[in-house]
Design a protein around this motif. Structure first.
Motif, PDB file in Angstrom:
ATOM      1  N   LEU A   1       0.844  -1.207   0.000  1.00 17.19           N
ATOM      2  CA  LEU A   1       0.000   0.000   0.000  1.00 17.19           C
ATOM      3  C   LEU A   1       0.877   1.253   0.000  1.00 17.19           C
ATOM      4  CD1 LEU A   1      -2.698   1.581   0.375  1.00 17.19           C
ATOM      5  CD2 LEU A   1      -2.320   1.351   2.851  1.00 17.19           C
ATOM      6  N   GLN A   2       1.875   1.269   0.862  1.00 16.70           N
ATOM      7  CA  GLN A   2       2.720   2.451   0.940  1.00 16.70           C
ATOM      8  C   GLN A   2       3.443   2.700  -0.388  1.00 16.70           C
ATOM      9  OE1 GLN A   2       5.233   2.868   4.381  1.00 16.70           O
ATOM     10  NE2 GLN A   2       5.756   4.954   3.748  1.00 16.70           N
ATOM     11  N   ASN A   3       3.841   1.645  -1.034  1.00 19.10           N
ATOM     12  CA  ASN A   3       4.461   1.746  -2.362  1.00 19.10           C
ATOM     13  C   ASN A   3       3.520   2.450  -3.339  1.00 19.10           C
ATOM     14  OD1 ASN A   3       6.680  -0.726  -3.840  1.00 19.10           O
ATOM     15  ND2 ASN A   3       6.041   1.199  -4.724  1.00 19.10           N
ATOM     16  N   ARG A   4       2.245   2.034  -3.332  1.00 22.52           N
ATOM     17  CA  ARG A   4       1.258   2.654  -4.233  1.00 22.52           C
ATOM     18  C   ARG A   4       1.000   4.124  -3.866  1.00 22.52           C
ATOM     19  NH1 ARG A   4      -1.160  -2.340  -3.060  1.00 22.52           N
ATOM     20  NH2 ARG A   4      -2.837  -1.428  -1.799  1.00 22.52           N
ATOM     21  N   VAL A   5       0.935   4.394  -2.559  1.00 22.62           N
ATOM     22  CA  VAL A   5       0.689   5.770  -2.098  1.00 22.62           C
ATOM     23  C   VAL A   5       1.831   6.685  -2.545  1.00 22.62           C
ATOM     24  CG1 VAL A   5       0.593   7.244  -0.031  1.00 22.62           C
ATOM     25  CG2 VAL A   5      -0.784   5.152  -0.135  1.00 22.62           C
ATOM     26  N   LEU A   6       3.058   6.232  -2.375  1.00 22.60           N
ATOM     27  CA  LEU A   6       4.206   7.060  -2.765  1.00 22.60           C
ATOM     28  C   LEU A   6       4.209   7.311  -4.267  1.00 22.60           C
ATOM     29  CD1 LEU A   6       6.943   5.496  -0.485  1.00 22.60           C
ATOM     30  CD2 LEU A   6       6.140   7.862  -0.380  1.00 22.60           C
ATOM     31  N   ALA A   7       3.887   6.288  -5.041  1.00 25.87           N
ATOM     32  CA  ALA A   7       3.834   6.462  -6.494  1.00 25.87           C
ATOM     33  C   ALA A   7       2.790   7.509  -6.860  1.00 25.87           C
ATOM     34  CB  ALA A   7       3.527   5.125  -7.169  1.00 25.87           C
ATOM     35  N   ALA A   8       1.623   7.456  -6.194  1.00 31.56           N
ATOM     36  CA  ALA A   8       0.552   8.416  -6.493  1.00 31.56           C
ATOM     37  C   ALA A   8       0.973   9.836  -6.105  1.00 31.56           C
ATOM     38  CB  ALA A   8      -0.724   8.016  -5.748  1.00 31.56           C
ATOM     39  N   ILE A   9       1.684   9.975  -4.997  1.00 34.04           N
ATOM     40  CA  ILE A   9       2.166  11.300  -4.580  1.00 34.04           C
ATOM     41  C   ILE A   9       3.095  11.873  -5.653  1.00 34.04           C
ATOM     42  CG2 ILE A   9       3.710  12.478  -2.948  1.00 34.04           C
ATOM     43  CD1 ILE A   9       2.520  10.701  -0.722  1.00 34.04           C
ATOM     44  N   MET A  10       4.000  11.051  -6.152  1.00 36.51           N
ATOM     45  CA  MET A  10       4.960  11.561  -7.137  1.00 36.51           C
ATOM     46  C   MET A  10       4.260  11.919  -8.454  1.00 36.51           C
ATOM     47  SD  MET A  10       7.382  11.635  -5.079  1.00 36.51           S
ATOM     48  CE  MET A  10       7.579  10.793  -3.485  1.00 36.51           C
ATOM     49  N   VAL A  11       3.224  11.157  -8.828  1.00 35.06           N
ATOM     50  CA  VAL A  11       2.444  11.520 -10.016  1.00 35.06           C
ATOM     51  C   VAL A  11       1.834  12.910  -9.825  1.00 35.06           C
ATOM     52  CG1 VAL A  11       0.324  11.003 -11.308  1.00 35.06           C
ATOM     53  CG2 VAL A  11       1.957   9.164 -10.781  1.00 35.06           C
ATOM     54  N   ARG A  12       1.261  13.139  -8.656  1.00 32.54           N
ATOM     55  CA  ARG A  12       0.636  14.445  -8.420  1.00 32.54           C
ATOM     56  C   ARG A  12       1.674  15.571  -8.404  1.00 32.54           C
ATOM     57  NH1 ARG A  12      -4.650  16.223  -6.115  1.00 32.54           N
ATOM     58  NH2 ARG A  12      -4.346  18.425  -5.657  1.00 32.54           N
ATOM     59  N   LEU A  13       2.814  15.311  -7.803  1.00 31.59           N
ATOM     60  CA  LEU A  13       3.850  16.347  -7.784  1.00 31.59           C
ATOM     61  C   LEU A  13       4.304  16.675  -9.206  1.00 31.59           C
ATOM     62  CD1 LEU A  13       5.973  15.323  -4.660  1.00 31.59           C
ATOM     63  CD2 LEU A  13       4.251  17.132  -4.835  1.00 31.59           C
ATOM     64  N   ARG A  14       4.428  15.654 -10.048  1.00 33.16           N
ATOM     65  CA  ARG A  14       4.812  15.909 -11.445  1.00 33.16           C
ATOM     66  C   ARG A  14       3.774  16.766 -12.143  1.00 33.16           C
ATOM     67  NH1 ARG A  14       6.893  10.745 -11.389  1.00 33.16           N
ATOM     68  NH2 ARG A  14       9.125  11.058 -11.199  1.00 33.16           N
ATOM     69  N   GLU A  15       2.497  16.466 -11.864  1.00 32.23           N
ATOM     70  CA  GLU A  15       1.419  17.203 -12.539  1.00 32.23           C
ATOM     71  C   GLU A  15       1.279  18.631 -12.023  1.00 32.23           C
ATOM     72  OE1 GLU A  15      -1.487  13.307 -13.277  1.00 32.23           O
ATOM     73  OE2 GLU A  15      -2.027  14.815 -11.776  1.00 32.23           O
ATOM     74  N   ARG A  16       1.512  18.821 -10.709  1.00 35.36           N
ATOM     75  CA  ARG A  16       1.116  20.100 -10.123  1.00 35.36           C
ATOM     76  C   ARG A  16       2.231  20.901  -9.473  1.00 35.36           C
ATOM     77  NH1 ARG A  16      -4.999  20.305  -8.526  1.00 35.36           N
ATOM     78  NH2 ARG A  16      -5.716  18.273  -9.205  1.00 35.36           N
ATOM     79  N   ALA A  17       3.418  20.315  -9.350  1.00 32.77           N
ATOM     80  CA  ALA A  17       4.463  21.054  -8.642  1.00 32.77           C
ATOM     81  C   ALA A  17       5.789  21.025  -9.395  1.00 32.77           C
ATOM     82  CB  ALA A  17       4.624  20.501  -7.216  1.00 32.77           C
ATOM     83  N   GLY A  18       5.708  20.823 -10.700  1.00 35.87           N
ATOM     84  CA  GLY A  18       6.924  20.791 -11.504  1.00 35.87           C
ATOM     85  C   GLY A  18       7.697  22.103 -11.412  1.00 35.87           C
ATOM     86  N   ALA A  19       6.990  23.226 -11.446  1.00 35.82           N
ATOM     87  CA  ALA A  19       7.654  24.536 -11.403  1.00 35.82           C
ATOM     88  C   ALA A  19       8.388  24.719 -10.078  1.00 35.82           C
ATOM     89  CB  ALA A  19       6.627  25.647 -11.592  1.00 35.82           C
ATOM     90  N   GLU A  20       7.787  24.243  -9.000  1.00 35.17           N
ATOM     91  CA  GLU A  20       8.411  24.394  -7.677  1.00 35.17           C
ATOM     92  C   GLU A  20       9.683  23.547  -7.580  1.00 35.17           C
ATOM     93  OE1 GLU A  20       5.137  24.221  -8.183  1.00 35.17           O
ATOM     94  OE2 GLU A  20       4.519  26.159  -7.331  1.00 35.17           O
ATOM     95  N   PHE A  21       9.646  22.330  -8.105  1.00 34.49           N
ATOM     96  CA  PHE A  21      10.863  21.507  -8.110  1.00 34.49           C
ATOM     97  C   PHE A  21      11.942  22.166  -8.967  1.00 34.49           C
ATOM     98  CE2 PHE A  21      10.490  17.545  -5.758  1.00 34.49           C
ATOM     99  CZ  PHE A  21       9.156  17.562  -5.408  1.00 34.49           C
ATOM    100  N   ALA A  22      11.546  22.718 -10.114  1.00 31.01           N
ATOM    101  CA  ALA A  22      12.522  23.375 -10.983  1.00 31.01           C
ATOM    102  C   ALA A  22      13.154  24.569 -10.258  1.00 31.01           C
ATOM    103  CB  ALA A  22      11.840  23.820 -12.280  1.00 31.01           C
ATOM    104  N   LEU A  23      12.319  25.369  -9.613  1.00 31.53           N
ATOM    105  CA  LEU A  23      12.825  26.544  -8.887  1.00 31.53           C
ATOM    106  C   LEU A  23      13.852  26.134  -7.840  1.00 31.53           C
ATOM    107  CD1 LEU A  23      12.092  29.727  -8.290  1.00 31.53           C
ATOM    108  CD2 LEU A  23      11.013  28.759  -6.255  1.00 31.53           C
ATOM    109  N   LEU A  24      13.594  25.013  -7.168  1.00 31.81           N
ATOM    110  CA  LEU A  24      14.467  24.576  -6.078  1.00 31.81           C
ATOM    111  C   LEU A  24      15.576  23.645  -6.569  1.00 31.81           C
ATOM    112  CD1 LEU A  24      11.574  24.152  -3.539  1.00 31.81           C
ATOM    113  CD2 LEU A  24      13.483  25.724  -3.253  1.00 31.81           C
ATOM    114  N   GLY A  25      15.630  23.403  -7.878  1.00 32.32           N
ATOM    115  CA  GLY A  25      16.681  22.543  -8.426  1.00 32.32           C
ATOM    116  C   GLY A  25      16.590  21.112  -7.925  1.00 32.32           C
ATOM    117  N   ALA A  26      15.394  20.657  -7.659  1.00 25.91           N
ATOM    118  CA  ALA A  26      15.199  19.311  -7.106  1.00 25.91           C
ATOM    119  C   ALA A  26      14.514  18.423  -8.136  1.00 25.91           C
ATOM    120  CB  ALA A  26      14.358  19.385  -5.841  1.00 25.91           C
TER     121      ALA A  26
END
Lengths: 446, 446
Positions: free
Chosen positions: B249-274
């Protein structure tokens, strides 16, 4: 654990995926594997009935030669689904394999399947760890979960960002009364009564923010509408014109919540005999002054104080239900005397600043206030004047007032008590039953 | 407020809907109305530049004859969008109307636009009410909001129900250390360290539950990875076979979190160089015993205690990143000595109950533990034995142990510290900067 010899099964139970009771209709005539709790049981000698409860509902199962465990035991049942008009849900499962997963070692203190328990409410709360499994108790908490999700999801579609603000604070948002003291490494601190000041600060960051978190009120009195710890649904939005923008937002949020409840909690409302209200496209508004006059003129009720009293809230709601077909009414233009220091003053007709009327409002729903909201002061000088006028100590609010030096835009917001709204939606008489483990004047456990 | 004479506009500003800076490309050559904060400004005499910051980003605006207010003032700018390759975002707005909504009365204590502030970190936290407006600070909190939403939304799709459990408790979940005392109407009470026992109880109601709420640890030491108040993402699920179901379950939850971050927080990761990590379909697992042997054999690091030390966590993560291409690794089969009383014992190869190994696990991510999880004891007798073996007082856990008399199914869960995961995802060196208003040993304000 009880594991009696069972008739051989054609398909090994473990190879079937688990089916939920709500999905039985799709498996008519097929073999299914169910898991859940023994909600009720009856042993007629030659035949045994088990009502199985899982997260999705209950279903009647029937078998023979079974040694039934105590109620509330966790079990796994494999069997064949048969249409059965008299069974709850219209289907019955004919048991071919019955496995006790975890046997109860005592009978529950109340009969969980009963819809009314003839028990002192305090006793019921004492045994809350198991009474919360009751269908009505569970339904209330499920409705609350969907209500919160509807609130949150709608705000996200309108560009709001979720925040998490401190609940350990050095001073109260409203001035200092009704705070629970904490020993913070030897320093005095308090539990937050509200995220008010923090959500305002965060308007400077995200413009539109919300928070879903517990807040704490050390109110000594015990009423059916107050909790000492409750879940507050908090909203704050920047770049508004005035409190009308906040009320319009709240109108949309409430409509979205009811849509979600219709989609996802219809069964729970049906179980509790409650109806999901229609939210008017434009919830009616009345000023507090006109509201007080209305309940006096129409119902002969004299309202004391500066606000509405509970009877006036009830009568005003009755009027709007009867005359306007609305379960909701905004009461606007609250006097300063009934609002905290951060409430934005209203404008007089000539454009000058009112000295006694604010842009604060309440929302009544079915006879009770479920929200306070309004526009907040954003101008630093006006805020410092207001703090002085309320005879608060500016130094106790320093961290907060600081941010208003830095160009805070006009903003406002509101807060909804999740348990109070849940209770009122469902016709639950005491707000304590809309919380899993309530805290009140005398209750710290379970 | 500063309102200088402005050039006349062709279209009254108020009649245009507000445009966000991220949407300028869709309005190339058109007139738009923007609102936001003066992020930066420059007055060259004949021409003025304003970098406007709104919730969606920043954009350069240029005008003439403007009297610029202080940085951080809220303003409204109407003007024409022009492609401009050198401007941030590729577009510039040529100002036709400039209105100060709310003027800052002081310059901010730090220059908000700078990406690095040459300021003592404590000073930066002292001024957090305004430093939190910085682009990097804001990005971290935005990432956290999306991370939490990804967690929640995925669990809802898997049939989990959200719960809200008490943070005012009469005893600690882990046995009594590191608790903040509260004066609860004259009775001793504490801030909850974890919703552990309550989320287990709620498995009896909804089978699968989660909670997103603050928890409290009165730990005296100050480290870069601990907070005294943090947001805990808690999960508990019933009817499991063993801890493998929880890890899956935790594996699936983490995968879903990263999908959402890719969709909605790409600019923030780019700004922070992460970079957003890939979550393997099956995160690798290693037992604690093997993990300890591996870091000793491969890296020559001797591990003290019963657990992994921070250096061992770093080395083990390095091994899995290099050899398996995974930023994540589950460390399984923790000894009882390193786990609380409710951890479920593992089975020995012969099927008997292990006396020293549990079904508890940790999850390491990029060199640090971000989760503890595992299967919990569901059998009443086994639980009472464990409480005795841990030398805890059964009477202090009575409300909790009671529910295990009533057929609790096998269950397990995990908790993720939201700030720690956020910090580690973004390469933020101290977990305090992943919280809006952190609380630490010496910090109660703002």
């Amino acid at each position: 654990m009880t594991t009696e010899p069972q008739p051989a099964t054609e398909t090994p139970a473990q190879s079937l995926p688990r089916t939920f009771t709500r999905d039985l209709a799709a498996h008519d005539g097929q073999q299914v594997r169910l898991q859940g709790f023994v909600h009720a049981r009856r042993d007629l000698g030659g035949v045994q009935f088990v009502v199985l409860r899982d997260v999705s509902g209950i279903t009647q199962c029937v078998g023979s030669g079974l040694s039934l465990p105590l109620s509330e035991s966790s079990v796994e049942i494999t069997g064949t689904v048969k249409a059965h008009p008299k069974a709850p849900g219209g289907y019955e499962v004919q048991i071919s394999d019955f496995r006790v997963i975890s046997a109860a070692v005592e009978a529950p203190p109340v009969e969980i399947p009963k819809m009314e328990w003839n028990v002192n409410p305090e006793t019921m709360l004492d045994y809350r760890v198991v009474t919360v499994r009751g269908l009505k108790e569970r339904a209330a908490l499920k409705v609350q979960a969907e209500l919160v999700a509807g609130f949150r999801d709608h705000l996200i579609t309108e560009g709001f960002t979720e925040i998490s603000t401190p609940k350990i604070v050095s001073a109260g948002a409203e001035g200092g009364a009704n705070l629970f003291p904490i020993d913070y490494f030897g320093h005095p601190a308090y539990l937050a009564q509200s995220p008010q000041l923090y959500k305002q600060i965060m308007v400077g960051v995200f413009e539109r923010v919300f928070e879903v978190a517990a807040v704490y009120r050390a109110e000594e009195h015990a009423t059916s509408r107050h909790l000492n710890e409750y879940l507050s649904l908090d909203v704050e939005m920047g770049f508004i014109d005035d409190e009308e923008d906040v009320m319009a937002l709240q109108n949309r949020v409430l409509a979205a919540i009811m849509v979600r409840l219709r989609e996802r909690a219809g069964a729970e409302f049906a179980l509790l005999g409650a109806t999901i209200p229609d939210v008017p496209a434009h919830i009616p508004r009345i000023t507090l002054l006109d509201a007080r006059a209305l309940v006096t003129e129409k119902y002969g009720h004299q309202v004391g104080g500066k606000d509405l009293d509970p009877e006036a809230e009830r009568l005003l709601s009755q009027h709007y239900a009867e005359e306007h077909g609305s379960d909701f009414v905004f009461v606007t233009k609250y006097p300063r005397a009934a609002r905290p220091f951060y409430a934005h003053p209203d404008a007089n007709p000539d454009g000058t600043q009112s000295t006694d009327i604010t842009r604060g409002y309440d929302l009544l729903f079915r006879g009770i206030e479920i929200t306070s909201g309004g526009q907040r002061i954003h101008d630093h000088a006006m805020l410092m004047e207001s703090i002085a006028a309320y005879r608060l100590k500016p130094e106790s609010l320093e961290g907060y007032t600081e941010v208003f030096k830095y160009g805070m835009p006009p903003h406002g917001g509101f807060a909804i008590g999740a348990e109070r709204l849940t209770a009122k939606l469902l016709g639950i008489s005491n707000v304590r039953y809309a919380r899993a483990f309530p805290r009140d004047r005398h209750r710290l456990t379970p």
